[in-house]
Design a protein around this motif. Structure first.
Motif, PDB file in Angstrom:
ATOM      1  N   VAL A  46      22.184  -0.310  34.645  1.00 12.57           N
ATOM      2  CA  VAL A  46      21.212  -0.121  36.028  1.00 12.57           C
ATOM      3  C   VAL A  46      21.863  -0.833  37.162  1.00 12.57           C
ATOM      4  CG1 VAL A  46      19.101  -0.180  36.993  1.00 12.57           C
ATOM      5  CG2 VAL A  46      19.324   0.331  34.469  1.00 12.57           C
ATOM      6  N   ALA A  47      22.367  -0.355  38.214  1.00 10.01           N
ATOM      7  CA  ALA A  47      22.863  -0.639  39.461  1.00 10.01           C
ATOM      8  C   ALA A  47      21.501  -0.948  40.225  1.00 10.01           C
ATOM      9  CB  ALA A  47      23.377   0.138  40.163  1.00 10.01           C
ATOM     10  N   GLU A  73      14.550  -4.587  30.798  1.00 12.33           N
ATOM     11  CA  GLU A  73      14.705  -5.283  32.106  1.00 12.33           C
ATOM     12  C   GLU A  73      15.011  -4.133  33.119  1.00 12.33           C
ATOM     13  OE1 GLU A  73      13.967  -8.371  33.424  1.00 12.33           O
ATOM     14  OE2 GLU A  73      13.451  -9.005  31.780  1.00 12.33           O
ATOM     15  N   ASN A  74      14.727  -3.995  34.105  1.00 13.58           N
ATOM     16  CA  ASN A  74      15.046  -2.989  35.088  1.00 13.58           C
ATOM     17  C   ASN A  74      15.045  -1.565  34.545  1.00 13.58           C
ATOM     18  OD1 ASN A  74      15.566  -5.116  37.285  1.00 13.58           O
ATOM     19  ND2 ASN A  74      17.390  -5.281  36.057  1.00 13.58           N
ATOM     20  N   ALA A  75      14.030  -1.432  33.607  1.00 13.51           N
ATOM     21  CA  ALA A  75      13.892  -0.037  33.100  1.00 13.51           C
ATOM     22  C   ALA A  75      15.344   0.375  32.536  1.00 13.51           C
ATOM     23  CB  ALA A  75      13.126   0.851  34.161  1.00 13.51           C
ATOM     24  N   ALA A  76      15.820  -0.243  31.812  1.00 13.30           N
ATOM     25  CA  ALA A  76      17.189   0.082  31.386  1.00 13.30           C
ATOM     26  C   ALA A  76      16.907   0.646  29.727  1.00 13.30           C
ATOM     27  CB  ALA A  76      18.364  -1.104  31.376  1.00 13.30           C
ATOM     28  N   GLY A  77      15.890   0.565  29.354  1.00 16.34           N
ATOM     29  CA  GLY A  77      15.320   0.691  27.851  1.00 16.34           C
ATOM     30  C   GLY A  77      15.949  -0.529  27.046  1.00 16.34           C
ATOM     31  N   ALA A 134       6.999   3.712  42.031  1.00 14.71           N
ATOM     32  CA  ALA A 134       7.517   3.649  43.228  1.00 14.71           C
ATOM     33  C   ALA A 134       8.840   2.641  42.754  1.00 14.71           C
ATOM     34  CB  ALA A 134       6.975   2.824  44.431  1.00 14.71           C
ATOM     35  N   TYR A 135       8.739   1.879  41.954  1.00 17.49           N
ATOM     36  CA  TYR A 135       9.868   0.960  41.573  1.00 17.49           C
ATOM     37  C   TYR A 135      10.841   1.554  40.761  1.00 17.49           C
ATOM     38  CZ  TYR A 135      12.179  -2.628  38.595  1.00 17.49           C
ATOM     39  OH  TYR A 135      13.174  -3.706  38.025  1.00 17.49           O
ATOM     40  N   ARG A 141      16.975   6.324  42.275  1.00 14.54           N
ATOM     41  CA  ARG A 141      17.739   6.621  43.340  1.00 14.54           C
ATOM     42  C   ARG A 141      18.942   5.883  43.320  1.00 14.54           C
ATOM     43  NH1 ARG A 141      12.640   7.551  45.165  1.00 14.54           N
ATOM     44  NH2 ARG A 141      12.597   5.472  46.440  1.00 14.54           N
ATOM     45  N   ALA A 142      18.783   4.541  43.210  1.00 15.45           N
ATOM     46  CA  ALA A 142      19.955   3.679  43.322  1.00 15.45           C
ATOM     47  C   ALA A 142      21.050   3.993  42.257  1.00 15.45           C
ATOM     48  CB  ALA A 142      19.516   2.248  43.058  1.00 15.45           C
ATOM     49  N   ASN A 143      20.559   4.864  41.378  1.00 17.50           N
ATOM     50  CA  ASN A 143      21.590   5.226  40.060  1.00 17.50           C
ATOM     51  C   ASN A 143      21.858   6.832  40.152  1.00 17.50           C
ATOM     52  OD1 ASN A 143      22.118   2.659  38.202  1.00 17.50           O
ATOM     53  ND2 ASN A 143      20.237   2.537  39.267  1.00 17.50           N
ATOM     54  N   GLY A 144      21.739   7.294  41.301  1.00 18.66           N
ATOM     55  CA  GLY A 144      22.122   8.591  41.407  1.00 18.66           C
ATOM     56  C   GLY A 144      21.082   9.797  40.772  1.00 18.66           C
TER      57      GLY A 144
END
Length: 146
Positions: A46-47, A73-77, A134-135, A141-144
């Motif tokens: 995750v970027a 973390e950061n919704a990366a699974g 929102a998070y 969006r930051a990851n396309g």
């Protein structure tokens, strides 16, 4: 009757084609083969966005308190625990914001991944979930993923 047979044949052919495609792609689990992924490891890279808006910042805090155990973390699974939310499966056109509200309130029957059902999440208000969305959308969006 002839028209019914043609329609039924088309539906069966489409279903067979869909089954064949899913089988070649590793079944219904969109993550594919993760047998080499260590349990608990992030499932996707995750970027991170340069900044978070107010709602996304509050959503990150709520996510880390309630969701990180399964979604990482950061919704990366989290391999063996829960799927990444920074994934095309959860893009707004497929899983609208309201789907996240319903998942938290009612839980979710497993249908895209092989982690099992998601139980309802206690202790989150609708406002909390809106901030979490929102998070997640900011990360997407930051990851396309739009």
């Amino acid at each position: 009757m002839n028209r019914t047979v043609i329609i039924l044949g088309g539906v069966l052919a489409a279903g067979a084609l869909g089954y064949a495609v899913l089988s070649m792609m590793g079944g219904d689990d969109p993550g594919g083969d993760r047998s080499a992924t260590a349990p608990g490891a992030p499932m996707v890279e995750v970027a991170l966005p340069a900044t978070l808006g107010d709602a996304a910042r509050m959503g990150k805090v709520a996510f880390e308190a309630q969701c990180v155990t399964c979604h990482g973390e950061n919704a990366a699974g989290k391999a063996g625990n829960g799927p990444p939310l920074v994934h095309k499966i959860y893009e707004p056109g497929h899983h609208a914001d309201y789907a996240f509200q319903m998942a938290v309130e009612n839980g979710v029957q497993a249908h895209h991944w092989s982690f099992g059902d998601m139980p309802p999440v206690e202790g989150l208000t609708r406002s909390d979930v809106s901030n979490i969305v929102a998070y997640v959308r900011t990360l997407q969006r930051a990851n396309g993923i739009n």
